[in-house]
Design a protein around this motif. Structure first.
Motif, mmCIF file in Angstrom:
data_model
loop_
_atom_site.group_PDB
_atom_site.id
_atom_site.type_symbol
_atom_site.label_atom_id
_atom_site.label_comp_id
_atom_site.label_asym_id
_atom_site.label_seq_id
_atom_site.Cartn_x
_atom_site.Cartn_y
_atom_site.Cartn_z
ATOM 1 N N GLU A 49 0.829 -1.210 0.000
ATOM 2 C CA GLU A 49 0.000 0.000 0.000
ATOM 3 C C GLU A 49 0.863 1.260 0.000
ATOM 4 N N ASN A 50 1.920 1.260 0.799
ATOM 5 C CA ASN A 50 2.837 2.406 0.832
ATOM 6 C C ASN A 50 3.547 2.586 -0.500
ATOM 7 N N GLU A 51 3.978 1.491 -1.102
ATOM 8 C CA GLU A 51 4.642 1.580 -2.407
ATOM 9 C C GLU A 51 3.695 2.113 -3.471
ATOM 10 N N ALA A 52 2.431 1.714 -3.405
ATOM 11 C CA ALA A 52 1.452 2.211 -4.374
ATOM 12 C C ALA A 52 1.262 3.721 -4.207
ATOM 13 N N LYS A 53 1.172 4.167 -2.973
ATOM 14 C CA LYS A 53 1.025 5.604 -2.734
ATOM 15 C C LYS A 53 2.266 6.366 -3.179
ATOM 16 N N SER A 109 4.283 5.446 -5.558
ATOM 17 C CA SER A 109 4.285 5.430 -7.020
ATOM 18 C C SER A 109 3.388 6.526 -7.573
ATOM 19 N N GLU A 110 2.242 6.730 -6.917
ATOM 20 C CA GLU A 110 1.346 7.815 -7.338
ATOM 21 C C GLU A 110 2.020 9.174 -7.177
ATOM 22 N N LEU A 111 2.734 9.339 -6.076
ATOM 23 C CA LEU A 111 3.439 10.603 -5.859
ATOM 24 C C LEU A 111 4.555 10.803 -6.881
ATOM 25 N N ARG A 112 5.278 9.735 -7.188
ATOM 26 C CA ARG A 112 6.375 9.849 -8.163
ATOM 27 C C ARG A 112 5.845 10.169 -9.556
ATOM 28 N N ALA A 113 4.619 9.761 -9.824
ATOM 29 C CA ALA A 113 4.044 9.996 -11.143
ATOM 30 C C ALA A 113 3.640 11.462 -11.355
ATOM 31 N N LEU A 114 3.555 12.213 -10.295
ATOM 32 C CA LEU A 114 3.195 13.631 -10.409
ATOM 33 C C LEU A 114 4.297 14.392 -11.137
ATOM 34 N N SER A 115 3.924 15.431 -11.851
ATOM 35 C CA SER A 115 4.891 16.140 -12.702
ATOM 36 C C SER A 115 5.891 16.966 -11.889
ATOM 37 N N PHE A 116 5.552 17.348 -10.694
ATOM 38 C CA PHE A 116 6.466 18.216 -9.935
ATOM 39 C C PHE A 116 7.440 17.429 -9.059
ATOM 40 N N VAL A 117 7.404 16.095 -9.100
ATOM 41 C CA VAL A 117 8.315 15.258 -8.323
ATOM 42 C C VAL A 117 9.468 14.857 -9.214
ATOM 43 N N ALA A 118 10.703 15.102 -8.761
ATOM 44 C CA ALA A 118 11.886 14.773 -9.538
ATOM 45 C C ALA A 118 12.171 13.286 -9.440
ATOM 46 N N ASP A 119 12.681 12.725 -10.531
ATOM 47 C CA ASP A 119 13.091 11.316 -10.520
ATOM 48 C C ASP A 119 14.415 11.163 -9.793
ATOM 49 N N ASP A 120 14.561 10.031 -9.115
ATOM 50 C CA ASP A 120 15.816 9.767 -8.397
ATOM 51 C C ASP A 120 16.835 9.142 -9.300
#
Length: 99
Positions: free
Chosen positions: A82-86, A88-99
């Motif tokens: 559940e935490n990983e799914a949440k 993943s949703e946050l990482r998919a947002l346009s204002f979140v930088a990729d690691d």
């Protein structure tokens, strides 16, 4: 001999002054020390009370949060998914930088 006698006469009032001030200091230093204790004790008591209030509040908040987490009845693997799914949703947002 005259100079020695004169030096002793000059030394006498200085010695008396020194002894008087030394006696005064020896009398006043314990009083000063005890007054410092009386001055700082309320501050230390207030600090301890503030810490007790803070840690009691943190304990209550932590207890409430653990109760909320445990109410869901999920296993650790399910919570992790559940935490990983949440995340993943946050990482998919346009204002979140990729690691």
């Amino acid at each position: 001999m005259v100079k020695l006698h004169q030096a002793r006469e000059e030394l006498r009032p200085v010695r008396e002054d020194f002894e008087a001030k030394n006696k005064q200091l020896l009398d006043e230093m314990p009083k000063f020390y005890h007054s410092l204790i009386d001055y700082f004790q309320p501050s230390f008591e207030a600090l301890i009370r503030a810490q007790v209030v803070y840690f009691t509040e943190m304990h209550n908040i932590f207890s409430e949060l653990t109760d909320q987490i445990d109410q869901a009845g999920l296993s650790d693997e399910q919570r992790e998914r559940e935490n990983e799914a949440k995340l993943s949703e946050l990482r998919a947002l346009s204002f979140v930088a990729d690691d």
